[in-house]
Design a protein around this motif. Structure first.
Motif, PDB file in Angstrom:
ATOM      1  N   LEU A 142      18.044 -17.739 -19.424  1.00  0.00           N
ATOM      2  CA  LEU A 142      16.843 -17.947 -18.846  1.00  0.00           C
ATOM      3  C   LEU A 142      17.190 -19.123 -17.762  1.00  0.00           C
ATOM      4  O   LEU A 142      18.122 -19.894 -17.909  1.00  0.00           O
ATOM      5  CB  LEU A 142      15.773 -18.330 -19.604  1.00  0.00           C
ATOM      6  CG  LEU A 142      15.187 -17.050 -20.632  1.00  0.00           C
ATOM      7  CD1 LEU A 142      14.289 -17.862 -21.641  1.00  0.00           C
ATOM      8  CD2 LEU A 142      14.828 -15.925 -20.079  1.00  0.00           C
ATOM      9  N   PHE A 143      16.073 -19.190 -16.855  1.00  0.00           N
ATOM     10  CA  PHE A 143      16.514 -20.481 -15.693  1.00  0.00           C
ATOM     11  C   PHE A 143      15.335 -21.467 -15.490  1.00  0.00           C
ATOM     12  O   PHE A 143      14.313 -20.811 -15.613  1.00  0.00           O
ATOM     13  CB  PHE A 143      16.805 -19.720 -14.401  1.00  0.00           C
ATOM     14  CG  PHE A 143      18.391 -18.847 -14.391  1.00  0.00           C
ATOM     15  CD1 PHE A 143      19.199 -19.405 -14.115  1.00  0.00           C
ATOM     16  CD2 PHE A 143      18.199 -17.709 -14.866  1.00  0.00           C
ATOM     17  CE1 PHE A 143      20.468 -18.612 -14.071  1.00  0.00           C
ATOM     18  CE2 PHE A 143      19.333 -16.878 -14.795  1.00  0.00           C
ATOM     19  CZ  PHE A 143      20.434 -17.508 -14.511  1.00  0.00           C
ATOM     20  N   ASP A 144      15.506 -22.558 -15.494  1.00  0.00           N
ATOM     21  CA  ASP A 144      14.468 -23.628 -15.197  1.00  0.00           C
ATOM     22  C   ASP A 144      14.046 -23.793 -13.829  1.00  0.00           C
ATOM     23  O   ASP A 144      15.014 -24.014 -13.181  1.00  0.00           O
ATOM     24  CB  ASP A 144      14.830 -24.765 -16.126  1.00  0.00           C
ATOM     25  CG  ASP A 144      14.690 -24.542 -17.424  1.00  0.00           C
ATOM     26  OD1 ASP A 144      14.350 -23.506 -18.105  1.00  0.00           O
ATOM     27  OD2 ASP A 144      15.411 -25.659 -18.330  1.00  0.00           O
ATOM     28  N   TYR A 145      12.908 -23.879 -13.527  1.00  0.00           N
ATOM     29  CA  TYR A 145      12.246 -24.123 -12.088  1.00  0.00           C
ATOM     30  C   TYR A 145      11.321 -25.139 -12.163  1.00  0.00           C
ATOM     31  O   TYR A 145      10.308 -25.296 -13.247  1.00  0.00           O
ATOM     32  CB  TYR A 145      12.027 -22.855 -11.338  1.00  0.00           C
ATOM     33  CG  TYR A 145      13.001 -22.209 -11.016  1.00  0.00           C
ATOM     34  CD1 TYR A 145      13.543 -22.121  -9.495  1.00  0.00           C
ATOM     35  CD2 TYR A 145      13.844 -21.088 -11.636  1.00  0.00           C
ATOM     36  CE1 TYR A 145      14.568 -21.591  -9.064  1.00  0.00           C
ATOM     37  CE2 TYR A 145      14.816 -20.482 -11.213  1.00  0.00           C
ATOM     38  CZ  TYR A 145      15.251 -20.525  -9.962  1.00  0.00           C
ATOM     39  OH  TYR A 145      16.244 -19.663  -9.274  1.00  0.00           O
ATOM     40  N   LEU A 146      10.966 -25.744 -11.366  1.00  0.00           N
ATOM     41  CA  LEU A 146       9.796 -26.668 -11.007  1.00  0.00           C
ATOM     42  C   LEU A 146       8.702 -25.840 -10.583  1.00  0.00           C
ATOM     43  O   LEU A 146       9.081 -24.745  -9.844  1.00  0.00           O
ATOM     44  CB  LEU A 146      10.049 -27.831 -10.032  1.00  0.00           C
ATOM     45  CG  LEU A 146      11.272 -28.929 -10.572  1.00  0.00           C
ATOM     46  CD1 LEU A 146      11.348 -29.695  -9.526  1.00  0.00           C
ATOM     47  CD2 LEU A 146      10.681 -29.553 -11.816  1.00  0.00           C
ATOM     48  N   PRO A 147       7.502 -26.109 -10.861  1.00  0.00           N
ATOM     49  CA  PRO A 147       6.512 -25.171 -10.350  1.00  0.00           C
ATOM     50  C   PRO A 147       6.229 -25.343  -8.747  1.00  0.00           C
ATOM     51  O   PRO A 147       6.660 -26.484  -8.381  1.00  0.00           O
ATOM     52  CB  PRO A 147       5.127 -25.686 -11.052  1.00  0.00           C
ATOM     53  CG  PRO A 147       5.597 -27.128 -11.596  1.00  0.00           C
ATOM     54  CD  PRO A 147       7.040 -27.219 -11.851  1.00  0.00           C
ATOM     55  N   PRO A 148       5.668 -24.289  -8.374  1.00  0.00           N
ATOM     56  CA  PRO A 148       5.342 -24.355  -6.740  1.00  0.00           C
ATOM     57  C   PRO A 148       4.585 -25.720  -6.507  1.00  0.00           C
ATOM     58  O   PRO A 148       3.649 -26.258  -7.399  1.00  0.00           O
ATOM     59  CB  PRO A 148       4.770 -23.206  -6.427  1.00  0.00           C
ATOM     60  CG  PRO A 148       5.022 -22.191  -7.614  1.00  0.00           C
ATOM     61  CD  PRO A 148       5.394 -22.970  -8.583  1.00  0.00           C
ATOM     62  N   LEU A 195       1.718 -16.379 -19.346  1.00  0.00           N
ATOM     63  CA  LEU A 195       3.334 -15.872 -19.349  1.00  0.00           C
ATOM     64  C   LEU A 195       3.564 -14.424 -18.955  1.00  0.00           C
ATOM     65  O   LEU A 195       2.537 -13.640 -19.012  1.00  0.00           O
ATOM     66  CB  LEU A 195       3.848 -16.002 -20.772  1.00  0.00           C
ATOM     67  CG  LEU A 195       3.757 -17.555 -21.372  1.00  0.00           C
ATOM     68  CD1 LEU A 195       4.247 -17.477 -22.739  1.00  0.00           C
ATOM     69  CD2 LEU A 195       4.585 -18.464 -20.463  1.00  0.00           C
ATOM     70  N   GLY A 196       4.352 -14.021 -18.233  1.00  0.00           N
ATOM     71  CA  GLY A 196       4.471 -12.574 -17.860  1.00  0.00           C
ATOM     72  C   GLY A 196       4.179 -12.501 -16.420  1.00  0.00           C
ATOM     73  O   GLY A 196       4.603 -11.331 -15.689  1.00  0.00           O
ATOM     74  N   VAL A 197       3.880 -13.447 -15.579  1.00  0.00           N
ATOM     75  CA  VAL A 197       3.481 -13.335 -14.049  1.00  0.00           C
ATOM     76  C   VAL A 197       4.578 -13.670 -13.233  1.00  0.00           C
ATOM     77  O   VAL A 197       5.661 -14.065 -13.804  1.00  0.00           O
ATOM     78  CB  VAL A 197       2.583 -14.381 -13.764  1.00  0.00           C
ATOM     79  CG1 VAL A 197       1.184 -14.312 -14.323  1.00  0.00           C
ATOM     80  CG2 VAL A 197       3.173 -15.951 -13.863  1.00  0.00           C
ATOM     81  N   ARG A 198       4.837 -12.739 -12.136  1.00  0.00           N
ATOM     82  CA  ARG A 198       5.874 -12.871 -11.346  1.00  0.00           C
ATOM     83  C   ARG A 198       5.963 -13.966 -10.544  1.00  0.00           C
ATOM     84  O   ARG A 198       4.726 -14.304 -10.011  1.00  0.00           O
ATOM     85  CB  ARG A 198       5.992 -11.725 -10.327  1.00  0.00           C
ATOM     86  CG  ARG A 198       6.158 -10.262 -11.288  1.00  0.00           C
ATOM     87  CD  ARG A 198       5.781  -9.121 -10.174  1.00  0.00           C
ATOM     88  NE  ARG A 198       4.562  -9.062  -9.558  1.00  0.00           N
ATOM     89  CZ  ARG A 198       4.395  -8.521  -8.508  1.00  0.00           C
ATOM     90  NH1 ARG A 198       5.286  -8.088  -7.569  1.00  0.00           N
ATOM     91  NH2 ARG A 198       3.026  -8.619  -8.008  1.00  0.00           N
ATOM     92  N   VAL A 199       7.203 -14.448 -10.498  1.00  0.00           N
ATOM     93  CA  VAL A 199       7.298 -15.560  -9.533  1.00  0.00           C
ATOM     94  C   VAL A 199       8.337 -15.689  -8.452  1.00  0.00           C
ATOM     95  O   VAL A 199       9.638 -15.141  -9.102  1.00  0.00           O
ATOM     96  CB  VAL A 199       7.559 -16.983 -10.605  1.00  0.00           C
ATOM     97  CG1 VAL A 199       7.785 -18.221  -9.852  1.00  0.00           C
ATOM     98  CG2 VAL A 199       6.638 -17.208 -11.671  1.00  0.00           C
ATOM     99  N   LEU A 200       8.368 -15.956  -7.323  1.00  0.00           N
ATOM    100  CA  LEU A 200       9.131 -15.880  -6.274  1.00  0.00           C
ATOM    101  C   LEU A 200       9.938 -17.326  -6.160  1.00  0.00           C
ATOM    102  O   LEU A 200       9.536 -18.399  -6.206  1.00  0.00           O
ATOM    103  CB  LEU A 200       8.458 -15.755  -4.880  1.00  0.00           C
ATOM    104  CG  LEU A 200       9.536 -15.657  -3.628  1.00  0.00           C
ATOM    105  CD1 LEU A 200      10.336 -14.243  -3.762  1.00  0.00           C
ATOM    106  CD2 LEU A 200       8.741 -15.682  -2.376  1.00  0.00           C
ATOM    107  N   VAL A 201      11.337 -17.211  -6.472  1.00  0.00           N
ATOM    108  CA  VAL A 201      12.231 -18.368  -6.657  1.00  0.00           C
ATOM    109  C   VAL A 201      13.312 -18.199  -5.855  1.00  0.00           C
ATOM    110  O   VAL A 201      13.773 -17.127  -5.302  1.00  0.00           O
ATOM    111  CB  VAL A 201      12.662 -18.579  -7.952  1.00  0.00           C
ATOM    112  CG1 VAL A 201      11.249 -18.711  -9.001  1.00  0.00           C
ATOM    113  CG2 VAL A 201      13.157 -17.548  -8.506  1.00  0.00           C
TER     114      VAL A 201
END
Length: 731
Positions: free
Chosen positions: A15-21, A31-37
């Protein structure tokens, strides 16, 4: 600081860690929503798996997600969990597995909503006879619109070959009209037509399915023509009356049209179909109708297993033995096995139906995990066909056909019935050979012969799809004595047309059914009842109903008896009996003639004299003695490279290294490495290592460690490797 942990569609099993928009309120994010990264030098769609405040990386080095695409997760929680579990079980990258569970447009970032609010439908009471006979495009488009009584979008019309000009012409003639999409309410009456009367065995099976609330796994083992589908229909009817939905999986697209037709004749309720021939937009719209509870019945092939239902009621796997339910590349999941897991999570019954159940399913039934429901009688007045082995060891064959078989075909056609000739080889001939030097037309990219086709003339490798023209002279000795070797469906068709010039010969294989609606047209010709000869491959074996076929001729009953795959015997027995089951489906008695060079083979003798159950009992005993599935669990580690022997040496070195560095869990064993049965395919040299264990948990513990080891190993980057858990075959 909050961290978004995402599953990204990549080959990496992590899995990959990101900061929120920026300026995103995370209190309502599920949980389960799609996120553009951002990912590397491009943008990808990730799936939110976890929200945490911990990370093993420096926070300053974490990238910021660009946008959260959904307010609500596209998949319900239990299907999201099932997809994650499947990724773990089948040792596949989680990000890719979660993406595979979504329609293509959602993987690309499109909104999770209908695109088309304006649809088209036929005008009620419109007279299609007002169209001139030469207005073929208008006639075809009107027929297409009539196939979609709930409406069809303009994009879907264009995808099917229609156009705006023709549509407007039909509108001006008041034959079609546009309307605003509405979500249909629940029909008070779920049936169009009354159900058929069940015999005692069918009724007993239905009562057992309906007996207990919640999850039950039911195997219906019913001989071909026993009316399993009628039991499915009446089990679905009960769930529809309770306001619930049904999911039906079929193995092939070719079976879908006739299944849909039968369901639409029976039920007065919205039905959607999901298969790979739909456009991406059609598939998403159907998927949304299922998720929102609009579609009460969902019929689909393997990938439809992840389709969400708002009110799940029942799952049915028709022809559950079919290997098509196992994905053979990429995310190698079994839709049949996941369906059982899904039914358990949704607390709904599941029906696995087949005349020739897989040995794994039979084992589960014998062990009491599945309710075992048997239907041993054909529905109505039809009787099971009689079998006869034709020993052709001393026979002189005419294009693969014995004199006895030709005589029998003449008798059945003279009686006004139909004949089915089964030959599991496409093309005109399995290959081309030189009579002078013995040269054979081999594929230079595969360890296989190239198949000779005459329509159109060419040589074709059915493994890598390479094609080229037919040589006029032998490339080895320049001789012009090139001859076809063996018989395929095209050659059989030609021979049968010469033997029976007054009888239509209809070929059914992947080549003859590529055209849109080709299979539907063939079925219409056959169901007209006129005498004809059907000749084709295993496409004919899968669930089709041919009421006027009274003779089934199996040209080469021996194929598969000596397969290198331990499932070869099982597949051969299933195929023979599935094809044989097409005979005598109505009042006329059926006969099955099987040409063989091994008439005394114990497998053929058992099938002919005692049926599939006796064969399965013997085969299960043999599997237990040999410690093969279902008594053990195994996986294949496959490797392939462009360099000969490198894949095998890589797996050999890997095995040695693992035996030195890792402690094998108790009772876990290796076999190999060894070349794949077809060592070279599509230019790649392939090898495999078999890993098996009596304990499934121990096997998966090793596989998880193995995946981690391979991802860290530099040598593994020089080969293409994959793990296949519970493989359907060893090729």
């Amino acid at each position: 600081m909050t961290i978004l942990r995402l599953a990204i569609p990549s080959p990496l099993r992590r899995l990959f860690d990101y900061l929120p928009p920026a300026a995103t309120e995370l209190t309502t994010v599920e949980l389960g929503v799609r996120v553009l990264v951002p990912f590397g030098n491009r943008d990808l769609i990730g799936i939110l798996v976890e929200i945490t405040d911990e990370t093993q990386f420096e926070r300053s080095k974490l990238k910021r997600a660009k946008k959260i695409l959904d307010q609500q997760p596209p998949l319900p929680a239990h299907l999201f969990k099932l997809a994650r579990w499947a990724a773990s079980y089948y040792q596949h990258p989680e990000g890719d597995a979660l993406q595979q569970a979504l329609p293509v447009l959602l993987r690309k970032g499109h909104a999770c909503e209908y695109q088309h609010e304006i649809l088209w439908r036929a005008v009620a009471d419109a007279d299609p006879n007002t169209l001139k006979s030469n207005a073929t495009r208008q006639i075809e488009l009107l027929a297409l619109v009539n196939e979609h009584p709930s409406g069809i979008s303009l994009d879907a019309i264009k995808a099917e070959g229609g156009n705006t000009t023709t549509l407007r012409a039909l509108e001006e003639k008041q034959l079609v009209e546009s309307f605003q999409r509405t979500h249909p309410s629940h029909h008070e009456q779920v049936l169009h037509e009354a159900p058929l009367t069940l015999n005692a065995e069918q009724q007993s099976a239905l009562d057992q399915i309906n007996k207990l609330p919640g999850f039950t796994a039911n195997l219906i083992e019913g001989i071909t023509g026993s009316g399993k589908t009628e039991v499915y229909l009446q089990a679905i009817e009960k769930k529809l009356n309770e306001g619930k939905q049904a999911l039906i999986l079929v193995p092939e697209i070719g079976l879908t049209p006739q299944t849909v037709t039968r369901f639409r004749q029976r039920f007065n309720t919205p039905i959607v179909v999901l298969h790979s021939n739909l456009t991406d937009r059609q598939r998403l719209d159907a998927w949304l109708q299922a998720r929102e509870g609009i579609a009460k019945i969902v019929i689909g092939t393997r990938s439809a297993i992840f389709t969400p239902l708002k009110h799940p009621g029942i799952i049915i796997i028709d022809e559950e033995h079919d290997p098509s339910f196992k994905q053979q590349d990429g995310f190698r999941y079994s839709a049949r096995d996941l369906a059982v897991m899904r039914a358990r999570a949704e607390e709904t019954p599941i029906i696995l139906g087949s005349a020739t159940p897989s040995l794994e399913t039979l084992h589960n039934a014998k062990e009491g995990r599945y309710q075992w429901l048997k239907i041993t009688q054909r529905a109505g007045t039809s009787l099971a066909p009689t079998f006869k082995l034709l020993d052709i060891r001393q026979e002189k064959l005419s294009e693969g056909l014995s004199t006895q078989l030709i005589t029998a075909m003449r008798q059945h056609l003279a009686n006004g019935t139909q004949v089915l000739v089964f030959l599991n080889r496409r093309g005109y001939s399995p290959t081309l050979s030189c009579n002078d030097c013995g040269w054979i037309a081999d594929c230079d990219r595969c360890d296989a012969h190239m198949t000779l086709h005459r329509e159109p003339p060419h040589l074709h490798c059915h493994h890598c799809d390479k094609q080229h023209g037919i040589p006029r002279h032998c490339p080895e000795c320049n001789s012009d004595q090139l001859q076809p070797v063996g018989v395929g469906t095209e050659r059989s068709e030609q021979a049968l047309q010469q033997l029976f010039p007054d009888t239509p010969v209809i070929r059914v294989d992947r080549d003859s059914t590529q055209r849109k609606n080709a299979m539907h047209d063939i079925m219409d010709r056959v169901n007209s009842g006129e005498p004809c000869i059907l000749v084709g491959t295993q496409m004919l074996a899968k669930g089709h109903h041919f009421p006027k076929v009274t003779l089934v001729a199996i040209i080469n009953a021996d194929s598969g008896l000596f397969s290198a795959d331990f499932r070869g015997m099982e597949r051969t027995a299933q195929l023979i009996l599935q094809v044989a089951g097409r005979a005598g489906r109505a009042e006329d008695p059926g006969t099955v003639l099987m040409q063989t060079y091994h008439a005394d083979h114990p497998i053929l003798q058992t099938l002919v004299e005692h049926g599939y159950s006796a064969f399965a009992q013997e085969e299960l005993h043999n599997r237990k003695v040999a410690q093969l599935p279902p008594y053990t669990h195994y996986a294949l580690l496959r490797a392939e490279t462009t360099t000969k022997y490198r894949a095998e040496s890589f797996l050999g070195a890997l095995r040695q290294q693992l035996e030195d560095d890792l402690l094998l869990p108790e009772h876990v064993h290796w076999i190999g490495p060894f070349p794949s049965p077809m060592e070279k395919r599509a230019g790649m040299h392939r090898a495999q290592l078999m890993i098996y264990a009596e304990n499934r948990k121990a096997l998966h513990q090793l596989l998880a460690n193995l995946c981690w080891y391979l991802e860290q190993n530099k040598e593994s980057r020089k080969v293409r490797w994959s793990i296949d858990v519970d493989p359907a075959d060893t090729f």
